[in-house]
Write an enzyme that holds these catalytic residues in place. Structure first.
Site, PDB file in Angstrom:
ATOM      1  N   PRO A   1      26.901  76.161  -4.782  1.00 39.21           N
ATOM      2  CG  PRO A   1      26.752  77.129  -2.646  1.00 39.21           C
ATOM      3  CD  PRO A   1      26.179  77.211  -4.037  1.00 39.21           C
TER       4      PRO A   1
ATOM      5  CD  GLN B   1      27.582  78.869   1.017  1.00 34.67           C
ATOM      6  OE1 GLN B   1      27.811  77.702   1.279  1.00 34.67           O
ATOM      7  NE2 GLN B   1      26.557  79.246   0.254  1.00 34.67           N
TER       8      GLN B   1
ATOM      9  CB  CYS C   1      24.615  73.116   4.890  1.00 31.85           C
ATOM     10  SG  CYS C   1      25.376  71.464   4.893  1.00 31.85           S
TER      11      CYS C   1
ATOM     12  CE  LYS D   1      22.108  77.510  -2.434  1.00 35.00           C
ATOM     13  NZ  LYS D   1      21.599  76.281  -1.800  1.00 35.00           N
TER      14      LYS D   1
ATOM     15  CG  ASN E   1      19.296  76.276  -5.312  1.00 30.60           C
ATOM     16  OD1 ASN E   1      19.573  75.905  -4.188  1.00 30.60           O
ATOM     17  ND2 ASN E   1      19.787  75.675  -6.378  1.00 30.60           N
ATOM     18  N   GLY E   2      16.809  74.825  -6.852  1.00 23.01           N
ATOM     19  CA  GLY E   2      16.222  73.543  -6.485  1.00 23.01           C
ATOM     20  C   GLY E   2      15.472  72.863  -7.607  1.00 23.01           C
ATOM     21  CD  GLU E   3      14.239  67.901  -8.085  1.00 27.92           C
ATOM     22  OE1 GLU E   3      14.182  66.795  -8.651  1.00 27.92           O
ATOM     23  OE2 GLU E   3      14.981  68.127  -7.095  1.00 27.92           O
TER      24      GLU E   3
ATOM     25  NE  ARG F   1      20.496  67.344  -6.430  1.00 26.95           N
ATOM     26  CZ  ARG F   1      19.381  66.666  -6.216  1.00 26.95           C
ATOM     27  NH1 ARG F   1      19.428  65.343  -6.072  1.00 26.95           N
ATOM     28  NH2 ARG F   1      18.222  67.278  -6.146  1.00 26.95           N
TER      29      ARG F   1
END
Length: 319
Positions: A7, A68, A98, A139, A199-201, A224
């Site tokens: 999200p 969410q 967030c 999350k 999650n991430g990169e 992304r």
């Protein structure tokens, strides 16, 4: 292995979820956070963020959608979660990650990682309010300023009743700056009994391989990276299955961009739609040189008919 579309507020809306899930490789996706505070929100508010509730909470490609929620009031979140389930939400996810300043100032998102006891109460209240057959997930980031409390936060979520935890491997202060600290995902998995999603990169298949090697996570969530390379989930799924990894070409992607534009015109005003298209094209430039050319062509264009003509022309040229 499960691959999820992350999200992302103001970016991964129902339009982008639709086109990305049609590319393939994505097992489930999540709405932008739905902020709730002080009152029970009306049905149209949920449909605004999750139009897929009208189609059995699935995208046109049949990919399941999770809803969410974001907030800090356990009772209010629980009431809205129960209502969301009545509207058809198959999974309730809670946002504790967030990093946006405006969100954190109103006690939402990553700021709550400073209060593990509150995390526990929120998940516990939501779990009690939601029907037993509907999973509650969460999350989180590694923390607000440092990852020192990450393990306590993860325990609080799991003990409260979260059936799965997605971990964005950066703190709030880190924002989206590389690197992602994947090693912490493995540490978190060691202290909770529920599945942990990395999650991430993750921008490439090689990134996924390194992430898995470092943290051991079987399941991943990509934000992304998938927006910038729409077939990334499909590539990773092929690599996991031992199949040949074939990258989508720009000529294959351009018709999907055209579909995105048509959906944007249907759902947005003529003022909003051009900016939405350019937002996605800007991210596509990370993976496709041709996207840079198209972005530069459209950069100052605001007339929707002109934009449609240019995209259609370029599409026919590519064909």
């Amino acid at each position: 292995m499960q691959i999820a579309l992350a999200p992302m507020e103001g970016l991964v809306d129902d339009i982008l979820r639709d086109v990305l899930t049609q590319v393939g490789g994505i097992d489930w996706c999540v709405t932008e956070f739905i902020r709730v505070s002080e009152r029970l929100m009306p049905a149209h508010y949920f449909y605004k963020y999750a139009s897929e509730l009208h189609t059995d909470a699935k995208t046109a490609a049949g990919v399941p959608l999770r809803l969410q929620l974001l907030g800090s009031d356990p009772v209010c979140l629980a009431e809205n979660a129960a209502f969301a389930c009545e509207l058809g939400a198959p999974v309730l996810d809670l946002n504790f990650g967030c990093p946006a300043k405006t969100v954190n100032r109103s006690r939402g998102g990553a700021i709550l990682l400073k209060e593990p006891e509150l995390l526990h109460r929120i998940v516990e209240q939501v779990r009690r309010a939601v029907p037993a057959h509907i999973p509650v997930t969460a999350k989180m980031r590694l923390g607000y300023e440092s990852p020192e409390g990450a393990l306590d936060c993860a325990r609080a979520l799991a003990d409260g009743g979260a059936e799965q935890i997605v971990v964005h491997a950066r703190t709030k202060v880190d924002g989206y700056k590389p690197p992602a600290h994947w090693e912490w995902i493995g540490r978190i998995q060691e202290v909770v009994k529920v599945p942990v999603v990395a999650n991430g990169e993750i921008w490439t298949v090689d990134d996924w391989r390194r992430c898995r090697e470092i943290c051991g996570a079987r399941d991943i969530m990509i934000g992304r990276g998938l927006v910038a390379r729409p077939d990334l989930a499909r590539q990773i799924a092929a690599a996991e299955a031992g199949e040949e990894v074939v990258e989508m070409t720009w000529s294959e992607l351009l018709p999907i961009v055209h579909v995105f534009w048509l959906h944007a015109l249907e759902k947005m005003t003529p003022i909003q739609a051009p900016g939405r298209l350019k937002q996605w094209l800007a991210l596509l430039t990370k993976s496709y040189p041709e996207a840079t050319e198209l972005f530069n062509t459209l950069r100052r264009e605001t007339d929707c008919q002109r934009i449609g003509h240019l995209i259609g022309f370029i599409r026919s040229e590519a064909a």
